[in-house]
Design an enzyme around this catalytic site. Sequence first.
Site, PDB file in Angstrom:
ATOM      1  N   ASP A 271      -1.629  -0.743   6.095  1.00 32.18           N
ATOM      2  CA  ASP A 271      -1.868  -0.247   7.456  1.00 32.18           C
ATOM      3  C   ASP A 271      -3.291   0.232   7.693  1.00 32.18           C
ATOM      4  OD1 ASP A 271      -1.586   2.125   5.826  1.00 32.18           O
ATOM      5  OD2 ASP A 271      -1.403   3.246   7.691  1.00 32.18           O
TER       6      ASP A 271
ATOM      7  N   ASP B  84       0.884  -1.162   0.000  1.00 31.83           N
ATOM      8  CA  ASP B  84       0.000   0.000   0.000  1.00 31.83           C
ATOM      9  C   ASP B  84       0.929   1.221   0.000  1.00 31.83           C
ATOM     10  OD1 ASP B  84      -2.331   1.681   0.484  1.00 31.83           O
ATOM     11  OD2 ASP B  84      -1.595   1.810   2.547  1.00 31.83           O
TER      12      ASP B  84
ATOM     13  N   ASP C 147      -7.217  -1.786   4.003  1.00 28.33           N
ATOM     14  CA  ASP C 147      -6.244  -2.817   3.624  1.00 28.33           C
ATOM     15  C   ASP C 147      -6.564  -4.178   4.249  1.00 28.33           C
ATOM     16  OD1 ASP C 147      -4.721  -1.013   2.128  1.00 28.33           O
ATOM     17  OD2 ASP C 147      -3.593  -0.369   3.891  1.00 28.33           O
TER      18      ASP C 147
END
Length: 555
Positions: A444, A251, A448
């Site tokens: 995080d 990410d 996600d």
Amino acid sequence: MTLATIGAWMLGEYPEAVAVIVFYQLGEFLQETAVKKSQASISALMAIRPDYANLKKSTSIKQVKPEEVQIGDLIMVKPGERVPLDGKVISGESLLDTTALTGEALPQKVSKGDQILSGSINKNGLLTVKVTKKFAEGTMTRILDLVQNASRQKAPTEKFITKFAKVYTPIVVLTAVALAFIPPLIGSDASWAEWINRGLIFLVIACPCALVVSIPLTFFGGIKAAAQAGILIKGSNYLEALNDLQMVVFDKTGTLTKGNFKVTEIKTSNGFTASEVLKLAATAESFSNHPAAVSLRVANGQPDWPIKVVDYQEISGQGIRAQLNDHQVLVGNEKLLVSQGIKFSQQSGVGTIIYVAIDRSFAGSILIADEIKPDSQQAIKSLKRFGLKTALLTGDKHQVADQVGKFLGIERVFAELLPAQKVAKMQEFNQQKSSKKNLAFVGDGINDAPVLAQADLGIAMGAKATDAAIEAADLVIMTDEPTKVTSAIKIAKKTRQIAMQNIALALGVKAIFLLLGALGLATMWQAVFADVGVTFLAVANAARMMITDYAVVNN
């Protein structure tokens, strides 16, 4: 060992019978010492659990159990005390020792408005903290739960050794019985005492203690070494899975970048200074709550001259126009300047570019960007040295994502993705990878969590990760350092290397001595030394993982 001792005694070989008992107990003592040391290393983490919290009432401070404190309550943390619950600093300033949580040796400075984690040690200042999480949901409690439960998830190598021992043990016992009784039954000149002694020697040599004890101990040591480095691994199966990674998907925001926007560059034009451009732009944006406006005000701090906002107008999709004392200021994107007929030079950079015009003259541009973490580039380089592929999945705009990906050296970049689209992309990656290889995702945010759960290995950045992300992840990195992904891989490889060394050592030595024992070329003394010696070497080798620290891992 019991059969061998009784048999030797019955044959009148008293010194050898005693030797079996003595050396076996010595081996057991060495094993027990190593296991206790490993358990003590993990148990040392339990010291981060506080016994009390200083609950602040209107007129007094009362010591209570951390479990009794509720969200929103105020607690006092005195110098030298451990922070009992996660919270936000309301007043005070201090240095926090977060070594037990993150592995970071340098103290962390905190002041009003900063978030602090339970388990940290307050070094020098008095802090008033507003509790944001209950004790059972706090960072410290989660760490303890993760570490304590990690050994329940066995690695494939551990499972193999356990299954191997269950099959191996009855086979060697039956082989020893056959070796002891069949030759005397079929050969008239075969001595019963000699062949029974050979069978007993065979039994002693074949004892699988070295494998059964050293392999789990090795993985236990790997989990402990990772915890010391600020990496929490939820099971040794996940530790071993790190050895077979093919691709790591990241990410962006909060993972490779810091997740907080700030002014990173100011370019000026037509004789204006950077200070003038920033101060006028920040003042013009004083009524806006947009993240970019907040970043401008933070960068500007307190103006050193009085500026009054006389008129203020927000232009949708473009920016704002404000009258500041005797100056007309335009702050916004390039569309704003184009619509106002102001000539300007187009700028480029990784982030959001804000154009500023003062009295209808182009004054300059301000670049606001989500800062890339200092070690993100190094993390990607290290992963590539391991031969791993990398990819970036983000909901951010294509231009920003492409710039970040290019700067970090990430091979594949996918932007403007919704959570469901991230999951779909991970499914696509899963179909493309080798069936014997693993796919990891590092994230995080709460968005996600589905992707973390979908990956073969979900890795959460735990310092600022949401509860959902930590819950869904298989590994939790308690710092904001992407390079810890590489550290986890190094620990995994070191763990597997030691486990394989022990397997080769135990099976190799035992195979040689089993043959010598069957041929009558090994005595009971040699058999005992072979078994205890191999066990000692295997346990000592496994104990190397128990003393592995972050510095050793990175060598």
